[in-house]
Design an enzyme around this catalytic site. Structure first.
Site, short mmCIF file in Angstrom:
data_model
loop_
_atom_site.label_atom_id
_atom_site.label_comp_id
_atom_site.label_asym_id
_atom_site.label_seq_id
_atom_site.Cartn_x
_atom_site.Cartn_y
_atom_site.Cartn_z
N ARG A 168 43.84 -62.18 22.63
CA ARG A 168 44.60 -61.52 23.69
C ARG A 168 44.91 -62.52 24.81
O ARG A 168 44.09 -63.34 25.17
CB ARG A 168 43.82 -60.34 24.28
CG ARG A 168 43.81 -59.11 23.39
CD ARG A 168 43.02 -57.97 24.00
NE ARG A 168 41.61 -58.29 24.06
CZ ARG A 168 40.97 -58.73 25.13
NH1 ARG A 168 41.60 -58.88 26.29
NH2 ARG A 168 39.69 -59.00 25.07
N TYR A 203 49.42 -61.21 17.62
CA TYR A 203 47.96 -61.06 17.56
C TYR A 203 47.51 -59.62 17.87
O TYR A 203 47.95 -59.03 18.85
CB TYR A 203 47.26 -62.03 18.52
CG TYR A 203 45.79 -61.66 18.65
CD1 TYR A 203 44.90 -61.92 17.60
CD2 TYR A 203 45.32 -60.94 19.76
CE1 TYR A 203 43.60 -61.49 17.66
CE2 TYR A 203 44.00 -60.51 19.83
CZ TYR A 203 43.15 -60.78 18.78
OH TYR A 203 41.85 -60.34 18.83
N LYS A 223 44.18 -51.40 22.37
CA LYS A 223 43.86 -51.67 23.77
C LYS A 223 44.94 -51.16 24.72
O LYS A 223 44.65 -50.66 25.80
CB LYS A 223 43.61 -53.17 23.99
CG LYS A 223 42.39 -53.71 23.25
CD LYS A 223 41.20 -52.91 23.58
CE LYS A 223 39.82 -53.31 23.10
NZ LYS A 223 39.51 -54.32 22.17
N HIS A 234 35.77 -48.74 26.62
CA HIS A 234 35.62 -49.83 25.62
C HIS A 234 34.20 -49.73 25.05
O HIS A 234 33.34 -50.56 25.35
CB HIS A 234 35.85 -51.17 26.34
CG HIS A 234 36.00 -52.35 25.43
ND1 HIS A 234 35.77 -53.64 25.86
CD2 HIS A 234 36.38 -52.44 24.13
CE1 HIS A 234 35.99 -54.48 24.85
NE2 HIS A 234 36.35 -53.79 23.80
N SER A 294 34.26 -57.88 25.04
CA SER A 294 34.78 -58.33 23.77
C SER A 294 33.87 -59.39 23.14
O SER A 294 33.42 -60.30 23.83
CB SER A 294 36.18 -58.90 23.96
OG SER A 294 37.01 -57.92 24.53
N CYS A 299 30.84 -59.14 22.09
CA CYS A 299 29.46 -59.12 22.59
C CYS A 299 28.58 -58.12 21.85
O CYS A 299 27.55 -57.70 22.36
CB CYS A 299 29.46 -58.83 24.09
SG CYS A 299 30.04 -60.25 25.04
N ASP A 325 34.65 -49.68 18.97
CA ASP A 325 35.42 -50.36 20.02
C ASP A 325 35.88 -49.45 21.15
O ASP A 325 35.89 -49.87 22.30
CB ASP A 325 36.63 -51.07 19.39
CG ASP A 325 37.23 -52.14 20.29
OD1 ASP A 325 36.45 -52.94 20.85
OD2 ASP A 325 38.46 -52.18 20.46
N ARG A 368 39.67 -62.16 12.69
CA ARG A 368 39.35 -60.72 12.64
C ARG A 368 39.54 -60.15 11.24
O ARG A 368 40.32 -60.67 10.45
CB ARG A 368 40.28 -59.97 13.60
CG ARG A 368 40.14 -60.38 15.07
CD ARG A 368 39.19 -59.47 15.81
NE ARG A 368 38.76 -60.00 17.09
CZ ARG A 368 37.97 -59.33 17.93
NH1 ARG A 368 37.56 -58.12 17.64
NH2 ARG A 368 37.59 -59.88 19.06
P1 GTP Z 1 35.33 -56.80 20.19
O1 GTP Z 1 35.79 -56.39 18.83
O2 GTP Z 1 35.94 -58.11 20.62
O3 GTP Z 1 35.49 -55.76 21.24
O4 GTP Z 1 33.80 -57.23 20.07
P2 GTP Z 1 32.42 -56.53 19.68
O5 GTP Z 1 31.71 -56.15 20.93
O6 GTP Z 1 32.60 -55.49 18.64
O7 GTP Z 1 31.65 -57.79 19.09
P3 GTP Z 1 30.85 -58.02 17.73
O8 GTP Z 1 29.90 -56.93 17.39
O9 GTP Z 1 31.84 -58.38 16.69
O10 GTP Z 1 29.97 -59.31 18.11
C1 GTP Z 1 30.52 -60.56 18.19
C2 GTP Z 1 29.51 -61.65 18.39
O11 GTP Z 1 28.27 -61.22 18.94
C3 GTP Z 1 29.19 -62.34 17.09
O12 GTP Z 1 29.15 -63.72 17.32
C4 GTP Z 1 27.81 -61.80 16.75
O13 GTP Z 1 27.14 -62.65 15.91
C5 GTP Z 1 27.18 -61.66 18.13
N1 GTP Z 1 26.12 -60.64 18.19
C6 GTP Z 1 26.25 -59.32 17.94
N2 GTP Z 1 25.07 -58.67 18.10
C7 GTP Z 1 24.18 -59.61 18.46
C8 GTP Z 1 22.79 -59.57 18.79
O14 GTP Z 1 22.13 -58.52 18.79
N3 GTP Z 1 22.19 -60.75 19.15
C9 GTP Z 1 22.89 -61.92 19.18
N4 GTP Z 1 22.25 -63.03 19.55
N5 GTP Z 1 24.21 -61.99 18.87
C10 GTP Z 1 24.84 -60.86 18.52
C1 SPV Z 2 38.69 -57.14 21.99
O1 SPV Z 2 39.16 -58.26 22.30
O2 SPV Z 2 37.96 -56.48 22.76
C2 SPV Z 2 38.95 -56.58 20.65
C3 SPV Z 2 39.95 -57.24 19.82
O3 SPV Z 2 38.40 -55.55 20.31
S1 SPV Z 2 41.57 -56.83 20.33
O4 SPV Z 2 41.98 -55.63 19.62
O5 SPV Z 2 42.40 -57.96 19.96
O6 SPV Z 2 41.61 -56.59 21.75
MN MN Z 3 37.19 -54.68 21.93
#
Ligand code: GTP
Ligand code: SPV
Ligand code: MN
Length: 592
Positions: free
Chosen positions: A69, A197, A206, A226, A248, A250, A277, A375
């Site tokens: 984004r 993207y 979003k 979110h 994002s 996290c 999400d 993704r």
């Molecule tokens: P968006 O789709 O961008 O909104 O992100 P999300 O919050 O769904 O993130 P996602 O669960 O895909 O996590 C992304 C990153 O966080 C990756 O690098 C994971 O490996 C890391 N991660 C997730 N959970 C944990 C955790 O409990 N501990 C650690 N150390 N890393 C984590």
């Molecule tokens: C984020 O960036 O928080 C996502 C991926 O979940 S996107 O849909 O590209 O915003």
């Molecule tokens: Mn997100």
């Protein structure tokens, strides 16, 4: 297919500007998916993967400057700048339309304009919102099919006078200098141009389900957040649902698909994934907050996904999935950093050029096979733990709200707010290290209130006010918590193993909600008494546990200063309650 006059008129107007060669109305049928997929392969938009090993899976590569984004090109376009607030980019609607019109004019020449009717939320539910996206990208259409309820039935539900969000997208020439992501909450419209993207172009996500929906939610007194939503079922059949907002990349997807760790297995928990999400939450007549996931798919982070971190995701993305910006192996399967398999001897990297392990760029930095924000787009129903409540119009009742950030220091593993107002303050003062999900400097700590900094479609000060107001309306208030899976030791190593082990923390959260466990009071909130965390089968050294829960008064004093700077930008528009909470925290930090 029904083509209502009010929709047809808008489609005609947009087509007159974009000048596509033809217009195609998507019906959402299986036959259509096959045809469009074949066409995408022909156009080079998709690469067919090994259909034996990855049935229904395809690979897409974006332009190198179009991988995340672009928040600096994302605008809230309202008559008054104050309605967008200091944390959003703002443009007056007239100027925004004029600028975008220049880029949209003729942008679809030689292409087809697809008309994509979609519903965010179950079709026909009073919780749901309808959008229609016009796009010149087959990739967008195929993604929207996975991410939303898409097709003819949506037009049936819309009716001849129905309200919908007018979403216009064109790749145009994919030039970052001619890229704009514009939101017009006063017109219920979104114009996105110059990008391909996900977050910039899957306009139901979003753009609609957060930026536009937050404005509607404030007006109609609900919450668009979110947040992931997951259910924890105990062997006695009781299911409790929690909603959690992390910025994002996290950990939302990971927590939403959690698998109970070995040591907790005998407790017989079952996890239900509602969403990873976005959550839309409403008050019902029972005074309870109910949540739906308006989406039908996952657009999740690929790197780091493997059968140890997220086995449910691995199953989910084994079929019917579109991969974006991962590496392609010789056997037509895919690979990425953090995959279960060892690195292939050679592959085609995410940019479409040969890649071998150990490659470095001109600047000597390792060249990754896969973009850090690569993704997967996968159907929610592929997930082995998907909730059986997906089509339930009211969604699920929420027992706890969890905010979380990525903080190497400061924030304890978990702490609980003293009450709703304090919980809103916790959310409002959240901060997190920047990730690859948006273009910009990695690692820098920024304030990201409620994980909504890039997604709140109106003045953030008013948004905090709305959260406070919702608290007054809910009679059965969910408790509000803050978690941090990312605290590190002096060497930068994570102190907490995370992933499935996070269930131990969720257990404490639910115990608190049921009034079954005591908390230990600190100046920032309640933390667990170590004896109340079930650590069966997990060995975290006592000093690491101490560090995970340490509350440093000095560090929090410094944090207070930063919070004051953040609050100051809202001037008198910030609810007085936020400053009151600030003073209370300040006083607690000073008290002995
Ligand atoms: P968006 O789709 O961008 O909104 O992100 P999300 O919050 O769904 O993130 P996602 O669960 O895909 O996590 C992304 C990153 O966080 C990756 O690098 C994971 O490996 C890391 N991660 C997730 N959970 C944990 C955790 O409990 N501990 C650690 N150390 N890393 C984590
Ligand atoms: C984020 O960036 O928080 C996502 C991926 O979940 S996107 O849909 O590209 O915003
Ligand atoms: Mn997100």
């Amino acid at each position: 297919m029904i083509k209502y006059a009010h929709v047809q008129e808008w489609v005609d107007q947009m087509a007159a500007m974009c000048q596509p060669d033809d217009i195609y109305w998507c019906d959402g049928s299986e036959d259509e998916r096959k045809r469009m997929t074949a066409q995408a392969v022909k156009l080079g938009e998709l690469i067919e993967l090994n259909q034996e090993k990855l049935p229904g899976c395809f690979l897409h590569r974006t332009a190198a400057n179009d991988v995340a984004r672009t928040e600096h090109l994302t605008y809230i376009c309202t008559t008054f700048q104050g309605d967008a607030g200091p944390t959003n980019n703002w443009m007056p609607p007239r100027e925004a339309y004029r600028k975008a019109r220049e880029i949209f004019t003729g942008s679809m020449k030689g292409r087809t304009m697809y008309v994509v009717p979609f519903s965010m939320g179950p079709i026909g539910s009073p919780f749901s919102k309808i959008g229609i996206e016009l796009t010149d990208s087959v990739y967008v259409v195929l993604n929207m099919r996975i991410m939303t309820r898409m097709g003819e039935q949506v037009l049936d539900a819309l009716g001849p006078n129905g309200e919908y969000t007018k979403c216009l997208h064109s790749k145009a020439d994919l030039d970052i200098d001619r890229r704009l992501i514009l939101h017009f909450p006063e017109d219920n419209a979104i114009w996105s141009v110059g990008s391909g993207y996900g977050g910039n172009v899957l306009l139901g996500k979003k753009c609609l389900a957060l930026r536009i929906a937050t404005v509607q939610a404030q007006r109609e007194k609900w919450l668009a957040e979110h947040m992931l939503v997951l259910g924890i079922e105990e062997p006695n059949g009781r299911i409790q649902y929690v909603a959690a907002a992390f910025p994002s990349a996290c950990g939302k997807t990971n927590l939403a698909m959690l698998i109970p760790p070995q040591g907790l297995k005998q407790k017989g928990y079952r996890i239900w994934t509602v969403g990873d999400d976005i959550a839309w939450m409403r008050l019902d007549t029972d005074g309870q907050l109910w949540a739906i996931n308006p989406e039908m798919g996952f657009f999740g982070v690929v790197p780091g996904t493997n059968s140890k971190t997220n086995a449910n995701a691995m199953t989910t993305i084994a079929r019917g999935t579109i991969y974006t910006n991962v590496a392609l192996k010789g056997d037509g399967t895919v690979w990425w950093e953090g995959h279960d398999d060892p690195p292939p001897a050679e592959a085609i990297g995410w940019q479409g050029t040969p890649w071998t392990p150990g490659m470095v760029d001109k600047d000597g930095k390792p060249r990754l096979s896969t973009h850090a924000n690569a993704r997967f787009t996968a159907p929610l129903l592929n997930c082995p733990t998907h909730s059986f409540r997906m089509e339930q119009h009211h969604g699920v009742p929420i027992a706890a709200i969890i905010f979380g950030g990525r903080r190497a220091t400061l924030a304890p593993l978990v702490y609980e707010s003293f009450d709703w107002e304090h919980g809103v303050f916790l959310g409002a003062t959240m901060a997190s290290e920047r990730t690859a999900a948006q273009v910009g400097a990695l690692g820098e700590v920024r304030r990201d209130p409620m994980a909504m900094l890039p997604f709140c479609g109106y003045n953030m000060a008013d948004y905090f006010g709305h959260w406070l107001d919702m608290g007054r309306r809910v009679t059965r208030q969910p408790r509000i918590f803050h978690v941090n899976w990312f605290r590190t030791d002096e060497k930068g190593k994570f102190l907490w193993p995370g992933y499935g082990e996070n269930l131990r923390i969720i257990e404490w959260v639910l115990g608190r909600c049921r009034g079954e466990v005591e908390g230990v009071k600190t100046p920032i909130g309640f933390v667990p008494n170590p004896k109340d965390l079930d650590m069966t089968g997990l060995d975290v050294p006592a000093d690491a546990m101490a560090k995970l829960f340490a509350v440093s008064r000095d560090a929090w004093q410094a944090e207070l200063k930063d919070i004051a700077g953040f609050f100051d930008q809202f001037g008198t528009r910030l609810p007085a309650e936020m400053w009151r909470q600030y003073e209370l925290l300040s006083a607690r930090l000073q008290a002995k």
